[in-house]
Write a protein that holds these residues in place. Structure first.
Motif, PDB file in Angstrom:
ATOM      1  N   HIS A 226      -3.033  -9.142  -0.216  1.00 51.59           N
ATOM      2  CA  HIS A 226      -3.983 -10.186  -0.588  1.00 51.59           C
ATOM      3  C   HIS A 226      -4.686  -9.900  -1.908  1.00 51.59           C
ATOM      4  N   ASP A 227      -5.640  -8.973  -1.913  1.00 48.36           N
ATOM      5  CA  ASP A 227      -6.417  -8.758  -3.132  1.00 48.36           C
ATOM      6  C   ASP A 227      -5.922  -7.535  -3.899  1.00 48.36           C
ATOM      7  N   LEU A 228      -6.081  -7.602  -5.214  1.00 49.61           N
ATOM      8  CA  LEU A 228      -5.757  -6.499  -6.105  1.00 49.61           C
ATOM      9  C   LEU A 228      -6.853  -6.465  -7.161  1.00 49.61           C
ATOM     10  N   ALA A 229      -7.547  -5.333  -7.288  1.00 45.92           N
ATOM     11  CA  ALA A 229      -8.689  -5.269  -8.196  1.00 45.92           C
ATOM     12  C   ALA A 229      -8.835  -3.869  -8.769  1.00 45.92           C
ATOM     13  N   PRO A 230      -9.105  -3.751 -10.078  1.00 45.57           N
ATOM     14  CA  PRO A 230      -9.296  -2.429 -10.673  1.00 45.57           C
ATOM     15  C   PRO A 230     -10.509  -1.718 -10.080  1.00 45.57           C
ATOM     16  N   VAL A 231     -10.428  -0.403 -10.002  1.00 44.02           N
ATOM     17  CA  VAL A 231     -11.570   0.429  -9.620  1.00 44.02           C
ATOM     18  C   VAL A 231     -12.274   0.825 -10.909  1.00 44.02           C
ATOM     19  N   TYR A 232     -13.516   0.438 -11.051  1.00 47.93           N
ATOM     20  CA  TYR A 232     -14.228   0.634 -12.312  1.00 47.93           C
ATOM     21  C   TYR A 232     -14.278   2.115 -12.689  1.00 47.93           C
ATOM     22  N   GLY A 233     -13.902   2.404 -13.947  1.00 45.61           N
ATOM     23  CA  GLY A 233     -13.979   3.769 -14.455  1.00 45.61           C
ATOM     24  C   GLY A 233     -12.842   4.668 -14.032  1.00 45.61           C
ATOM     25  N   GLU A 235      -8.338   5.004 -13.295  1.00 43.88           N
ATOM     26  CA  GLU A 235      -7.002   4.433 -13.474  1.00 43.88           C
ATOM     27  C   GLU A 235      -6.423   4.172 -12.096  1.00 43.88           C
ATOM     28  N   ALA A 236      -7.055   3.239 -11.414  1.00 42.56           N
ATOM     29  CA  ALA A 236      -6.699   2.966 -10.021  1.00 42.56           C
ATOM     30  C   ALA A 236      -7.057   1.531  -9.679  1.00 42.56           C
ATOM     31  N   MET A 237      -6.458   1.045  -8.590  1.00 41.83           N
ATOM     32  CA  MET A 237      -6.745  -0.304  -8.106  1.00 41.83           C
ATOM     33  C   MET A 237      -6.922  -0.281  -6.594  1.00 41.83           C
ATOM     34  N   TYR A 238      -7.766  -1.166  -6.099  1.00 40.95           N
ATOM     35  CA  TYR A 238      -7.824  -1.425  -4.669  1.00 40.95           C
ATOM     36  C   TYR A 238      -6.778  -2.484  -4.330  1.00 40.95           C
ATOM     37  N   VAL A 239      -6.074  -2.263  -3.239  1.00 41.20           N
ATOM     38  CA  VAL A 239      -5.073  -3.207  -2.742  1.00 41.20           C
ATOM     39  C   VAL A 239      -5.412  -3.515  -1.290  1.00 41.20           C
ATOM     40  N   THR A 240      -5.536  -4.789  -0.963  1.00 43.26           N
ATOM     41  CA  THR A 240      -5.779  -5.145   0.433  1.00 43.26           C
ATOM     42  C   THR A 240      -4.580  -5.916   0.984  1.00 43.26           C
ATOM     43  N   GLU A 243      -3.591  -6.149   7.053  1.00 42.16           N
ATOM     44  CA  GLU A 243      -3.825  -5.068   8.004  1.00 42.16           C
ATOM     45  C   GLU A 243      -4.586  -3.865   7.437  1.00 42.16           C
ATOM     46  N   HIS A 244      -4.648  -3.709   6.102  1.00 41.07           N
ATOM     47  CA  HIS A 244      -5.106  -2.421   5.586  1.00 41.07           C
ATOM     48  C   HIS A 244      -5.730  -2.547   4.197  1.00 41.07           C
ATOM     49  N   VAL A 245      -6.482  -1.485   3.812  1.00 41.83           N
ATOM     50  CA  VAL A 245      -7.050  -1.378   2.474  1.00 41.83           C
ATOM     51  C   VAL A 245      -6.616  -0.049   1.866  1.00 41.83           C
ATOM     52  N   TYR A 246      -6.039  -0.114   0.662  1.00 43.11           N
ATOM     53  CA  TYR A 246      -5.558   1.074  -0.022  1.00 43.11           C
ATOM     54  C   TYR A 246      -6.205   1.211  -1.396  1.00 43.11           C
ATOM     55  N   LYS A 247      -6.143   2.429  -1.899  1.00 45.01           N
ATOM     56  CA  LYS A 247      -6.436   2.704  -3.294  1.00 45.01           C
ATOM     57  C   LYS A 247      -5.147   3.217  -3.914  1.00 45.01           C
ATOM     58  N   PHE A 248      -4.730   2.591  -5.010  1.00 39.28           N
ATOM     59  CA  PHE A 248      -3.483   2.985  -5.679  1.00 39.28           C
ATOM     60  C   PHE A 248      -3.822   3.710  -6.968  1.00 39.28           C
ATOM     61  N   CYS A 250      -2.810   4.814 -10.379  1.00 34.62           N
ATOM     62  CA  CYS A 250      -1.775   4.373 -11.316  1.00 34.62           C
ATOM     63  C   CYS A 250      -1.092   5.535 -12.020  1.00 34.62           C
ATOM     64  N   LYS A 251      -1.758   6.675 -12.142  1.00 31.30           N
ATOM     65  CA  LYS A 251      -1.155   7.832 -12.807  1.00 31.30           C
ATOM     66  C   LYS A 251      -0.131   8.524 -11.917  1.00 31.30           C
ATOM     67  N   THR A 252      -0.452   8.650 -10.633  1.00 37.17           N
ATOM     68  CA  THR A 252       0.468   9.333  -9.713  1.00 37.17           C
ATOM     69  C   THR A 252       1.348   8.372  -8.930  1.00 37.17           C
ATOM     70  N   ALA A 253       1.017   7.068  -9.010  1.00 36.54           N
ATOM     71  CA  ALA A 253       1.747   6.036  -8.263  1.00 36.54           C
ATOM     72  C   ALA A 253       1.717   6.295  -6.763  1.00 36.54           C
ATOM     73  N   LYS A 254       0.546   6.708  -6.255  1.00 33.63           N
ATOM     74  CA  LYS A 254       0.392   7.001  -4.839  1.00 33.63           C
ATOM     75  C   LYS A 254      -0.701   6.129  -4.226  1.00 33.63           C
ATOM     76  N   PHE A 255      -0.457   5.724  -2.973  1.00 26.89           N
ATOM     77  CA  PHE A 255      -1.454   4.997  -2.193  1.00 26.89           C
ATOM     78  C   PHE A 255      -2.265   5.983  -1.361  1.00 26.89           C
ATOM     79  N   SER A 256      -3.554   5.717  -1.217  1.00 30.51           N
ATOM     80  CA  SER A 256      -4.382   6.497  -0.302  1.00 30.51           C
ATOM     81  C   SER A 256      -5.253   5.543   0.502  1.00 30.51           C
ATOM     82  N   ASP A 257      -5.664   5.969   1.690  1.00 31.29           N
ATOM     83  CA  ASP A 257      -6.505   5.139   2.543  1.00 31.29           C
ATOM     84  C   ASP A 257      -7.922   5.052   1.972  1.00 31.29           C
TER      85      ASP A 257
END
Length: 330
Positions: A226-233, A235-240, A243-248, A250-257
């Motif tokens: 659904h949503d994709l938004a930069p995390v201020y400050g 190099e990451a984005m929130y992805v919803t 079912e779930h909310v992740y932080k991506f 961008c440097k490591t290309a990894k998702f975290s809870d």
């Protein structure tokens, strides 16, 4: 003796209630506030941009006071009656161009770039297919994500004519709900289904094209991004997803809870500089509805509430260094 025991029980009971109240969630807003008051935008301190669907409008709210600092309705824009309907049920509003403009999409089918100072519509179009998000590209073109249309559409921005009748390029993307430009990696991100897609942009203003570079799989059990938004400050984005909310990262290309009070059905998240809470929108209206009268933080604490409002997304009115240069003007 019996009287003493009853008094002791009562004191213990009251102490327990008091403790429960103290340990409950902090509510920094006035519950059930119904009054609309106004404030000048330049006097507001922390401003949220809301897509408020009960009256089909975009609102800027000074969060500490709850006062309206700015408001836009299609009915006040000089658009024709049929064009105004394109902006029914607004679902996204982003500050762009050093916060001089707001980029808006609506389920009624429309997308618009609105200048804040005079509320003039600088660009508008009708992609249709339930537009859910849009983004400005480095060459001023505008890309729109249409969810039921399963499409990304790129429009050529024209300084001489605000209405653009058709896109210069389209790309099929399943249930397209979001688009975010990444200035560092010079790419466009969009989350679809259970994947995050990295897209390249050819930078040709008159003949724009997008193409997929890579896809990143989210965890199992996700069905709809659904949503994709930069995390201020960062190099990451929130992805919803539904079912779930992740932080991506961008440097490591990894998702975290993400540690959040509710994982499911988050419609939007937005961050800001130091001193700004991460604001969260999720439906509280029950049934099949998708809106809420309140905005909260990651812990579920209420930051804003107004009876009768139908808020779909909320964004901080802050700069976006993830996507745009420090000086970013039309």
């Amino acid at each position: 003796m019996k009287k003493y025991l009853w008094m002791l029980v009562a004191v213990c009971f009251l102490s327990a209630c008091s403790k429960d109240e103290e340990e409950g969630p902090y509510v920094p807003w006035r519950p059930g506030d119904q009054t609309e008051e106004t404030i000048e935008l330049d006097k507001a301190t922390k401003v949220m941009i809301l897509t408020e669907q009960s009256k089909n409008r975009i609102l800027m709210i000074d969060q500490p006071t709850g006062k309206i600092a700015w408001e836009w309705k299609a009915a006040d824009s000089g658009l024709s009656v049929s064009e105004q309907a394109w902006f029914n049920t607004p679902d996204e509003a982003k500050p762009v161009y050093n916060r001089t403009c707001v980029l808006v999409t609506a389920s009624g089918g429309g997308v618009a770039l609105i200048r804040i100072a005079d509320k003039k519509v600088l660009f508008y179009a009708k992609p249709g297919g339930n537009p859910h998000s849009a983004e400005v590209l480095p060459d001023k073109n505008i890309v729109v994500a249409s969810s039921t249309g399963n499409l990304l559409s790129v429009y050529v921005y024209n300084e001489d004519a605000s209405y653009v009748s058709k896109p210069a390029f389209t790309m099929p993307v399943y249930s397209a709900h979001n688009v975010v430009w990444d200035r560092t990696r010079n790419c466009l991100w969009t989350a679809t289904g259970a994947q995050l897609l990295k897209l390249s942009y050819n930078g040709n203003r008159t003949a724009p094209e997008l193409s997929q570079v890579y896809s990143y799989d989210m965890g199992t059990g996700n069905t709809m991004a659904h949503d994709l938004a930069p995390v201020y400050g960062e190099e990451a984005m929130y992805v919803t997803t539904v079912e779930h909310v992740y932080k991506f990262d961008c440097k490591t290309a990894k998702f975290s809870d993400v540690q959040i009070f509710q994982q499911k059905d988050i419609k939007s998240l937005s961050t800001g500089p130091e001193g700004y809470s991460t604001i969260v929108m999720r439906p509280t209206s029950g049934g099949s509805n998708w809106w809420s009268a309140e905005v909260c933080d990651l812990g579920g604490n209420r930051l804003f509430n107004r009876a009768g409002y139908q808020i779909y997304k909320a964004r901080w009115y802050v700069e976006n260094p993830f996507g745009y240069p420090e000086v970013h003007t039309l």
